[in-house]
Design an enzyme around this catalytic site. Structure first.
Site, PDB file in Angstrom:
ATOM      1  N   LYS A  35       0.844  -1.203   0.000  1.00 52.55           N
ATOM      2  CA  LYS A  35       0.000   0.000   0.000  1.00 52.55           C
ATOM      3  C   LYS A  35       0.880   1.254   0.000  1.00 52.55           C
ATOM      4  O   LYS A  35       0.645   2.196  -0.758  1.00 52.55           O
ATOM      5  CB  LYS A  35      -0.878  -0.032   1.259  1.00 52.55           C
ATOM      6  N   ALA A 255     -35.464   2.315  -1.318  1.00 53.91           N
ATOM      7  CA  ALA A 255     -35.685   0.880  -1.054  1.00 53.91           C
ATOM      8  C   ALA A 255     -35.036   0.070  -2.169  1.00 53.91           C
ATOM      9  O   ALA A 255     -34.948   0.514  -3.306  1.00 53.91           O
ATOM     10  CB  ALA A 255     -37.179   0.588  -0.995  1.00 53.91           C
ATOM     11  N   CYS A 263     -18.786   0.037   6.292  1.00 51.67           N
ATOM     12  CA  CYS A 263     -19.168   0.764   7.513  1.00 51.67           C
ATOM     13  C   CYS A 263     -20.511   0.356   8.099  1.00 51.67           C
ATOM     14  O   CYS A 263     -20.566  -0.206   9.189  1.00 51.67           O
ATOM     15  CB  CYS A 263     -19.159   2.263   7.247  1.00 51.67           C
ATOM     16  N   ARG A 333     -16.727  -4.659  -0.105  1.00 46.92           N
ATOM     17  CA  ARG A 333     -16.913  -5.211   1.247  1.00 46.92           C
ATOM     18  C   ARG A 333     -18.402  -5.303   1.556  1.00 46.92           C
ATOM     19  O   ARG A 333     -19.145  -4.348   1.398  1.00 46.92           O
ATOM     20  CB  ARG A 333     -16.199  -4.318   2.278  1.00 46.92           C
TER      21      ARG A 333
HETATM   22  C1  UDX Z   1     -21.498   5.463   5.284  1.00 46.27           C
HETATM   23  C2  UDX Z   1     -21.979   6.799   5.882  1.00 46.27           C
HETATM   24  O1  UDX Z   1     -22.889   7.438   4.975  1.00 46.27           O
HETATM   25  C3  UDX Z   1     -20.785   7.701   6.149  1.00 46.27           C
HETATM   26  O2  UDX Z   1     -21.213   8.918   6.746  1.00 46.27           O
HETATM   27  C4  UDX Z   1     -19.833   6.975   7.071  1.00 46.27           C
HETATM   28  O3  UDX Z   1     -18.695   7.757   7.337  1.00 46.27           O
HETATM   29  C5  UDX Z   1     -19.415   5.635   6.470  1.00 46.27           C
HETATM   30  O4  UDX Z   1     -20.577   4.865   6.161  1.00 46.27           O
HETATM   31  P1  UDX Z   1     -20.695   4.697   2.872  1.00 46.27           P
HETATM   32  O5  UDX Z   1     -20.531   3.334   3.449  1.00 46.27           O
HETATM   33  O6  UDX Z   1     -19.637   5.252   2.001  1.00 46.27           O
HETATM   34  O7  UDX Z   1     -20.907   5.768   4.031  1.00 46.27           O
HETATM   35  O8  UDX Z   1     -22.043   4.644   1.997  1.00 46.27           O
HETATM   36  P2  UDX Z   1     -23.514   5.258   2.013  1.00 46.27           P
HETATM   37  O9  UDX Z   1     -23.626   6.260   0.959  1.00 46.27           O
HETATM   38  O10 UDX Z   1     -23.932   5.626   3.378  1.00 46.27           O
HETATM   39  O11 UDX Z   1     -24.330   3.976   1.522  1.00 46.27           O
HETATM   40  C6  UDX Z   1     -24.332   2.781   2.298  1.00 46.27           C
HETATM   41  C7  UDX Z   1     -25.151   1.707   1.649  1.00 46.27           C
HETATM   42  O12 UDX Z   1     -26.531   2.019   1.731  1.00 46.27           O
HETATM   43  C8  UDX Z   1     -24.869   1.452   0.167  1.00 46.27           C
HETATM   44  O13 UDX Z   1     -24.810   0.063  -0.058  1.00 46.27           O
HETATM   45  C9  UDX Z   1     -26.052   2.091  -0.527  1.00 46.27           C
HETATM   46  O14 UDX Z   1     -26.322   1.465  -1.751  1.00 46.27           O
HETATM   47  C10 UDX Z   1     -27.157   1.838   0.483  1.00 46.27           C
HETATM   48  N1  UDX Z   1     -28.288   2.767   0.394  1.00 46.27           N
HETATM   49  C11 UDX Z   1     -28.097   4.112   0.557  1.00 46.27           C
HETATM   50  C12 UDX Z   1     -29.575   2.280   0.179  1.00 46.27           C
HETATM   51  O15 UDX Z   1     -29.786   1.074   0.051  1.00 46.27           O
HETATM   52  N2  UDX Z   1     -30.605   3.159   0.119  1.00 46.27           N
HETATM   53  C13 UDX Z   1     -30.445   4.500   0.271  1.00 46.27           C
HETATM   54  O16 UDX Z   1     -31.450   5.213   0.208  1.00 46.27           O
HETATM   55  C14 UDX Z   1     -29.143   4.983   0.495  1.00 46.27           C
END
Ligand code: UDX
Length: 437
Positions: A35, A255, A263, A333
Site C-alpha cells: 500500500k 428501497a 461501515c 466489502r
Molecule cells: C457510510 C456513511 O454514509 C458515512 O457517513 C460513514 O462515514 C461511512 O458509512 P458509505 O458506506 O460510504 O458511508 O455509503 P452510504 O452512501 O452511506 O451507503 C451505504 C449503503 O446504503 C450502500 O450500499 C447504498 O447502496 C445503500 N443505500 C443508501 C440504500 O440502500 N438506500 C439509500 O437510500 C441509500
C-alpha cells in the site's frame, strides 16, 4: 502544520492526501508495504473520485509522503489514527487490534504537547481506555470521528458538514489541543462549518449513532417495501410522499437490496455488541431487526429473479449489473450486489457480472463467478438482467431499446428501484422492482 496519519486505508489515505491538499506537511504511515509503495509512487490503491489528483499534487509539492516506518511520525504536531476496526472474526464486536497496535507503535515517538486524534470508528469507551498511556507521554488524546462517504470521500474530508472533537476537558493541555485541531481544519472552520467540542464518549457515539440512524432509515423503507409487496402498494411513491415531510426527508429512503460496504453493516453490529457489554442490550435491540431486514432484501432480490423466470433459474443466463456496494466505488466489502450474484449462482443460474470499477476486487473474492468488463457484452444473450448497483452506465445511459437488442429475454429486475418502469415496460420488458407492483 506537520501531521502524521497512521493507517492508509480508505480513511487514512484520503485524509493524508486531503490534509496535504490544504497545505499541511503530511506523512502517511502504514504497515502494509504494498500500500505504501503504491501511494508513494502516486497510484491510488482504490478507486475514489478526486483522490488520484490530490495524491499526485501532494507528492509533487513535497507536502505528502508515505512510509512503513512509524518513527517518522516524530516531529508531527498532530497524529491522526485512521486504522480499520473490522468486525471480529468470531462475533459482532469491533476488532480493536489495529487501533491498539497504532497507539503502541506511536507512543515512543510522541513529544510533550503532541495531539493524538483518533478518527477510526470505535466502541464507546475506547478513547478513555487509551488516554492514560497517551497522557503519560505528555500528549493529549482527542476523538475526531470521520463521516466520509465513499465516492465523495475527498469532498467530505476537505469540506465536511460538521467537525466533531471529543476531549477530556480536565486533561492537561486540553485547550491548546482543541486549538491545534481547529488549525488543522482552518479552511472548513473559516467558512463556518459547525465545530462541535464535546467529551470523548459523545464523540465516539456521534459516529456510531449517525451510522445506526442511516442504516435504520434504509431498513425502515425496506420494511415498507415488504409490506408493499403483499398489498400492491408502491414503495417508491410512498418514499416520495413521506419524504416531502421535512422532518423525514427523502434521502436514504431508497428501497432496494439494502445497505452494504465497510461501515454500516459492521458498525450497527459493533454498536449492538457494545450496548450489550454495557448492560443496555435492549436499547439498541432494534438494530438487530435493522440488520435482519437488510439481509432479507438480498434474498428477496434473488427470489424475484427466480419468479420472473418462471420458478427456476437453473441453467438460465442471468446478467448482474454491478458488483460494488454502491456507485462511484470499487469497494465490494459486504456488497449486497455481489451477495445477490452469489445467491443466484447457488440457485443454479449461469451468472455473468459486470461493473465499471469493481471487477478486479470482486474476482479476488468470488472467483467462481464469470466477469465481463464490457456492459453490452455482459448483456448479450441474457435470459434475465438484474441491476444491483445503480451506476449511471446502467441507470441513465442504458436504454430499454438498446438492452433489448442484446438480450435473449426481456426480463429486468430493478434491485435499486432506479429505472423508469413505464419506459422499460413500454419497450416490451417484464419489469420487476423491489416493493413495487
Ligand atoms: C457510510 C456513511 O454514509 C458515512 O457517513 C460513514 O462515514 C461511512 O458509512 P458509505 O458506506 O460510504 O458511508 O455509503 P452510504 O452512501 O452511506 O451507503 C451505504 C449503503 O446504503 C450502500 O450500499 C447504498 O447502496 C445503500 N443505500 C443508501 C440504500 O440502500 N438506500 C439509500 O437510500 C441509500
Amino acid at each position: 502544520m506537520k501531521l502524521s496519519v497512521i493507517g492508509c486505508g480508505y480513511l487514512g489515505a484520503v485524509h493524508a492526501a486531503a490534509m496535504a491538499s490544504i497545505g499541511h506537511e503530511v506523512v502517511g504511515i502504514d504497515v502494509d508495504d504494498r500500500k505504501v509503495a503504491s501511494l508513494s509512487s502516486g497510484v491510488a490503491p482504490f478507486f475514489e473520485p478526486g483522490l488520484q489528483e490530490i495524491l499526485t499534487a501532494g507528492l509533487a509539492s513535497g507536502n505528502l509522503r508515505f512510509t512503513t516506518d512509524i518513527s517518522e511520525a516524530r516531529g508531527a504536531e498532530v497524529h491522526f489514527i485512521g486504522v480499520g476496526t473490522p468486525q471480529q472474526k468470531d462475533g459482532h464486536a469491533a476488532d480493536l487490534t489495529f487501533v491498539n497496535a497504532a497507539v503502541d507503535g506511536l507512543l515512543p515517538h510522541l513529544a510533550a504537547g503532541d495531539v493524538v486524534a483518533g478518527k477510526s470508528t470505535v466502541p464507546v469507551g475506547t478513547a478513555a481506555a487509551l488516554s492514560p498511556r497517551i497522557e503519560a507521554a505528555g500528549a493529549v488524546l482527542v476523538w475526531n470521528p470521520e463521516f466520509l462517504r465513499e465516492g465523495f470521500a475527498v469532498t467530505d474530508t476537505v469540506d465536511p458538514d460538521r467537525l466533531v472533537v471529543g476531549i477530556d476537558a480536565n486533561a492537561t493541555g486540553a485547550e491548546p489541543a482543541i486549538e491545534k485541531i481547529r488549525s488543522v481544519y482552518r479552511p472548513a472552520v473559516a467558512k463556518g462549518t459547525p465545530f462541535i467540542v464535546t467529551d470523548l464518549a459523545t464523540a465516539e457515539l456521534v459516529k456510531v449513532a449517525a451510522n445506526a440512524f442511516l442504516a435504520t432509515k434504509i431498513s425502515f423503507i425496506n420494511a415498507m417495501a415488504e409490506i408493499a409487496e403483499v398489498t400492491g402498494a408502491d414503495v417508491t411513491q410512498l418514499a416520495d410522499a413521506i419524504g416531502h415531510d421535512v422532518r423525514i426527508g427523502r434521502r436514504f429512503l431508497g428501497a432496494g437490496i439494502g445497505f452494504g460496504g465497510g461501515c454500516l453493516p459492521k458498525d450497527i453490529r459493533a454498536f449492538a455488541a457494545r450496548a450489550e457489554e454495557l448492560g443496555r442490550r435492549d436499547s439498541v435491540g432494534f438494530l438487530r431487526e435493522v440488520d435482519a431486514i437488510n439481509l432479507r432484501r438480498r434474498e428477496r432480490a434473488a427470489a424475484l429473479v427466480v419468479d420472473a423466470l418462471g420458478g427456476s433459474v437453473v441453467g438460465k443466463r442471468v446478467t448482474v449489473l454491478g458488483a460494488a456496494f454502491k456507485p462511484y466505488s470499487d469497494d465490494i466489502r459486504d456488497s449486497p450486489a455481489l451477495d445477490v450474484a452469489v445467491r443466484l449462482r447457488g440457485l443454479g443460474a449461469d451468472v455473468t457480472v459486470t461493473d465499471p470499477q469493481a471487477i478486479e476486487n470482486a474476482r479476488r473474492q468470488h472467483p467462481q463467478l464469470t466477469y465481463v468488463q464490457d456492459r453490452d457484452d455482459a448483456l448479450r444473450n441474457a435470459d434475465a438482467v438484474i441491476i444491483v448497483t445503480e451506476w449511471d452506465e446502467y441507470r441513465r445511459h442504458l436504454t430499454p431499446e438498446h438492452a433489448g437488442s442484446l438480450v435473449a429475454g426481456r426480463v429486468i429486475i430493478d434491485g435499486r428501484n432506479c429505472l423508469d418502469a413505464v419506459a422499460w415496460r413500454a419497450a416490451g420488458w417484464s419489469y420487476h422492482g423491489m416493493g413495487r407492483p
